[in-house]
Design a protein around this motif. Structure first.
Motif, PDB file in Angstrom:
ATOM      1  N   ALA A  47       8.636  -4.834  -0.275  1.00 56.85           N
ATOM      2  CA  ALA A  47       8.552  -6.317   0.274  1.00 56.85           C
ATOM      3  C   ALA A  47       9.869  -6.787   0.776  1.00 56.85           C
ATOM      4  CB  ALA A  47       7.983  -7.383  -0.665  1.00 56.85           C
ATOM      5  N   HIS A  48      10.002  -7.130   1.907  1.00 54.97           N
ATOM      6  CA  HIS A  48      11.246  -7.695   2.713  1.00 54.97           C
ATOM      7  C   HIS A  48      12.213  -6.590   2.728  1.00 54.97           C
ATOM      8  CE1 HIS A  48       9.022 -11.396   3.139  1.00 54.97           C
ATOM      9  NE2 HIS A  48       8.811 -11.424   1.816  1.00 54.97           N
ATOM     10  N   GLY A  49      11.904  -5.552   2.788  1.00 57.24           N
ATOM     11  CA  GLY A  49      13.075  -4.204   2.983  1.00 57.24           C
ATOM     12  C   GLY A  49      13.331  -3.908   1.520  1.00 57.24           C
ATOM     13  N   THR A  50      12.595  -4.593   0.433  1.00 53.30           N
ATOM     14  CA  THR A  50      13.293  -4.047  -0.855  1.00 53.30           C
ATOM     15  C   THR A  50      12.122  -3.525  -1.901  1.00 53.30           C
ATOM     16  OG1 THR A  50      14.802  -5.841  -0.843  1.00 53.30           O
ATOM     17  CG2 THR A  50      14.245  -4.831  -2.983  1.00 53.30           C
ATOM     18  N   LEU A  51      12.342  -2.702  -2.380  1.00 50.34           N
ATOM     19  CA  LEU A  51      11.094  -1.981  -3.342  1.00 50.34           C
ATOM     20  C   LEU A  51      10.916  -2.784  -4.351  1.00 50.34           C
ATOM     21  CD1 LEU A  51       9.038   0.338  -3.859  1.00 50.34           C
ATOM     22  CD2 LEU A  51      10.780   1.363  -5.359  1.00 50.34           C
ATOM     23  N   ARG A  52      10.005  -3.624  -4.674  1.00 55.80           N
ATOM     24  CA  ARG A  52       9.826  -4.742  -5.797  1.00 55.80           C
ATOM     25  C   ARG A  52       8.822  -4.170  -6.740  1.00 55.80           C
ATOM     26  NH1 ARG A  52      10.705  -9.787  -3.493  1.00 55.80           N
ATOM     27  NH2 ARG A  52      12.327  -9.377  -1.885  1.00 55.80           N
ATOM     28  N   SER A  53       9.231  -4.108  -8.090  1.00 56.06           N
ATOM     29  CA  SER A  53       8.281  -3.891  -9.138  1.00 56.06           C
ATOM     30  C   SER A  53       8.037  -5.015 -10.048  1.00 56.06           C
ATOM     31  CB  SER A  53       9.103  -2.759  -9.878  1.00 56.06           C
ATOM     32  OG  SER A  53      10.287  -3.252 -10.440  1.00 56.06           O
ATOM     33  N   HIS A  54       6.956  -5.301 -10.544  1.00 58.03           N
ATOM     34  CA  HIS A  54       6.416  -6.349 -11.334  1.00 58.03           C
ATOM     35  C   HIS A  54       5.391  -5.878 -12.329  1.00 58.03           C
ATOM     36  CE1 HIS A  54       5.086 -10.259 -12.511  1.00 58.03           C
ATOM     37  NE2 HIS A  54       6.089 -10.727 -12.224  1.00 58.03           N
ATOM     38  N   PRO A  55       5.560  -6.300 -13.535  1.00 56.72           N
ATOM     39  CA  PRO A  55       4.634  -6.037 -14.654  1.00 56.72           C
ATOM     40  C   PRO A  55       3.243  -6.892 -14.584  1.00 56.72           C
ATOM     41  CG  PRO A  55       6.106  -7.400 -15.562  1.00 56.72           C
ATOM     42  CD  PRO A  55       6.431  -6.953 -14.405  1.00 56.72           C
ATOM     43  N   TYR A  56       1.954  -6.135 -14.553  1.00 61.43           N
ATOM     44  CA  TYR A  56       0.955  -6.730 -14.559  1.00 61.43           C
ATOM     45  C   TYR A  56      -0.375  -6.110 -15.260  1.00 61.43           C
ATOM     46  CZ  TYR A  56       2.317  -8.663  -9.964  1.00 61.43           C
ATOM     47  OH  TYR A  56       2.976  -9.439  -8.927  1.00 61.43           O
ATOM     48  N   THR A  57      -1.283  -6.616 -15.518  1.00 62.82           N
ATOM     49  CA  THR A  57      -2.550  -5.986 -16.264  1.00 62.82           C
ATOM     50  C   THR A  57      -3.230  -5.387 -15.248  1.00 62.82           C
ATOM     51  OG1 THR A  57      -3.797  -7.807 -16.231  1.00 62.82           O
ATOM     52  CG2 THR A  57      -2.409  -7.854 -17.958  1.00 62.82           C
ATOM     53  N   ALA A  58      -3.929  -4.420 -15.422  1.00 66.37           N
ATOM     54  CA  ALA A  58      -4.823  -3.534 -14.660  1.00 66.37           C
ATOM     55  C   ALA A  58      -5.819  -4.459 -14.100  1.00 66.37           C
ATOM     56  CB  ALA A  58      -5.476  -2.455 -15.334  1.00 66.37           C
ATOM     57  N   GLN A  59      -6.300  -5.481 -14.789  1.00 63.71           N
ATOM     58  CA  GLN A  59      -7.205  -6.251 -13.841  1.00 63.71           C
ATOM     59  C   GLN A  59      -6.635  -7.217 -12.728  1.00 63.71           C
ATOM     60  OE1 GLN A  59     -10.508  -7.050 -14.317  1.00 63.71           O
ATOM     61  NE2 GLN A  59     -10.951  -5.632 -16.160  1.00 63.71           N
ATOM     62  N   HIS A  60      -5.421  -7.184 -12.686  1.00 65.22           N
ATOM     63  CA  HIS A  60      -4.756  -8.133 -11.797  1.00 65.22           C
ATOM     64  C   HIS A  60      -4.023  -7.477 -10.512  1.00 65.22           C
ATOM     65  CE1 HIS A  60      -4.981 -10.901 -15.235  1.00 65.22           C
ATOM     66  NE2 HIS A  60      -5.039 -11.999 -13.935  1.00 65.22           N
ATOM     67  N   VAL A  61      -4.492  -6.069 -10.258  1.00 63.26           N
ATOM     68  CA  VAL A  61      -3.932  -5.202  -9.454  1.00 63.26           C
ATOM     69  C   VAL A  61      -5.143  -4.430  -8.532  1.00 63.26           C
ATOM     70  CG1 VAL A  61      -1.624  -4.951 -10.354  1.00 63.26           C
ATOM     71  CG2 VAL A  61      -3.385  -3.193 -10.616  1.00 63.26           C
TER      72      VAL A  61
END
Length: 303
Positions: A47-61
Motif C-alpha cells: 500500500a502506497h509503496g510500503t509492505l503493510r501488515s496487520h492482524p485480522y481474524t480469518a472472517q475479516h480477510v
C-alpha cells in the motif's frame, strides 16, 4: 408464521445483506493461521509503496463485496450463488473434510469425502477474484456475440424499440445479464465431471506432507491453490492446509517422488515462493517472521 416471515421483504433484505461479503478463501482454512494468543493471522499487502501488515481474524480477510452476486446494479443484488451454493454445498462440507485430513490424513477419506474435497478444489480454482473477473468477461463476450448474431429475429419482434439490435436493447434494458452469465454457470462448473476428473480421475493420487521440521512455516495467499504443470499432461496441485501441513494432488508418480525427496525446509520455501508469487494482493501468515521474504517476492499493487 415462519413461512410468512421467510417470505417477507424485510427478511429478504436482511438475508441479502448478511451475504454481501463473499469469502474467496474460506475462513475455516485461514483460521489455521490464527496465532494462539491473539486468535488472529497477519495479513500482508503493498500500500502506497510500503509492505503493510496487520492482524485480522480469518472472517475479516479474503473477501469482497458481492463477488458472486447477480443483478449487482439492483438495490438488493441476488446473492444465491454464495448463500445457496458455495456456502452449504462447497465450504460447509469441505470444512469437515479439511478437519478430517488434519487429524487422520487423506487415507481416511471415503468416496463421499473425496468428492466433497475435489469440489472444493475446483471451486478454489474458479472463485478467486481474478478468475471471476475473467469468467464475467468471457460471459459478456459470448452473450454479446449471440445477441448480435440474431438480427432477423430482433427485427420481427422489435416493434417501436429505438435500439437497432437485440444487443443494444439488452445493454440498455437488462445490462446485468452480461455480467451474470458466468455466475449462472458457476455451480455447474464446480460440480462438472470434467473438472472434478482432474482430481478424481484415473492415475490421480492425493497425499499430505507434514512440515514440522521446517525452519519456516507455510504461508497462504489470496490465490491459495498452487498448480505446477498442466492438467492435461503432468501436474502437481498444492494447497497449504495449515502452517505445517500441505495437501498435494498429482497424476505422475515421479512428481511425488521428487516432491517427497525434498527436505521439509526446502519444500516449505518452494511452496511459499509459489504462494507469494501467484498472490494477487494478499499473503497471510501466523506471524511476521517472514516479512522480508514476502517483501522480496510479493508483486507490488497499485494501491
Amino acid at each position: 408464521m415462519f413461512a410468512r416471515l421467510a417470505d417477507s421483504p424485510s427478511t429478504k433484505t436482511i438475508n441479502a445483506m448478511s451475504h454481501q461479503k463473499h469469502h474467496y478463501v474460506p475462513a475455516f482454512l485461514l483460521e489455521q493461521w490464527h496465532a494462539q494468543d491473539t486468535r488472529k493471522l497477519v495479513s500482508f499487502r503493498w500500500a502506497h509503496g510500503t509492505l503493510r501488515s496487520h492482524p485480522y481474524t480469518a472472517q475479516h480477510v479474503a473477501k469482497a463485496d458481492h463477488l458472486y452476486s447477480m443483478m449487482r446494479s439492483a438495490h438488493q443484488p441476488n446473492v444465491s450463488a454464495e448463500r445457496d451454493f458455495l456456502g452449504p454445498h462447497v465450504d460447509d462440507p469441505a470444512a469437515k473434510v479439511h478437519k478430517k485430513i488434519l487429524t487422520k490424513g487423506v487415507r481416511s477419506l471415503d468416496l463421499q469425502d473425496r468428492a466433497v474435497w475435489s469440489r472444493f478444489l475446483v471451486a478454489q480454482l474458479l472463485r478467486i477474484p481474478r478468475m471471476v473477473g475473467h469468467m464475467r468477461g468471457r460471459g459478456r463476450e459470448i452473450l454479446r456475440r449471440q445477441l448480435q448474431d440474431t438480427p432477423d429475429e430482433y427485427e420481427v419482434a422489435r416493434g417501436d424499440a429505438a435500439e437497432e439490435s437485440l444487443y443494444e436493447w439488452a445493454l440498455k434494458n437488462s445490462p446485468d445479464i452480461f455480467d451474470d452469465l458466468a455466475i449462472h454457470t458457476l455451480p455447474s462448473l464446480v460440480q462438472s465431471d470434467v473438472l472434478n476428473g482432474v482430481f478424481l480421475g484415473p492415475g490421480v493420487s492425493w497425499a499430505t506432507r507434514q512440515l514440522h521440521g521446517s525452519v519456516h512455516e507455510l504461508l497462504i495467499g489470496d490465490s491459495p491453490l498452487i498448480v505446477v504443470g498442466t492438467f492435461t499432461t503432468s501436474y502437481l496441485a498444492c494447497l497449504p492446509l495449515g502452517p505445517r501441513m500441505a495437501f498435494v494432488a498429482f497424476n505422475n508418480p515421479r512428481t511425488w517422488e521428487q516432491t517427497a525427496a525434498r527436505s521439509e525446509t526446502e519444500l516449505t520455501r518452494e511452496i511459499n515462493w509459489s504462494t507469494v508469487q501467484q498472490a494477487d494482493t494478499y499473503v497471510y501468515a501466523r506471524t511476521r517472521a517472514q516479512s522480508a521474504f514476502i517483501e522480496r517476492h510479493l508483486k507490488r499493487s497499485q494501491g
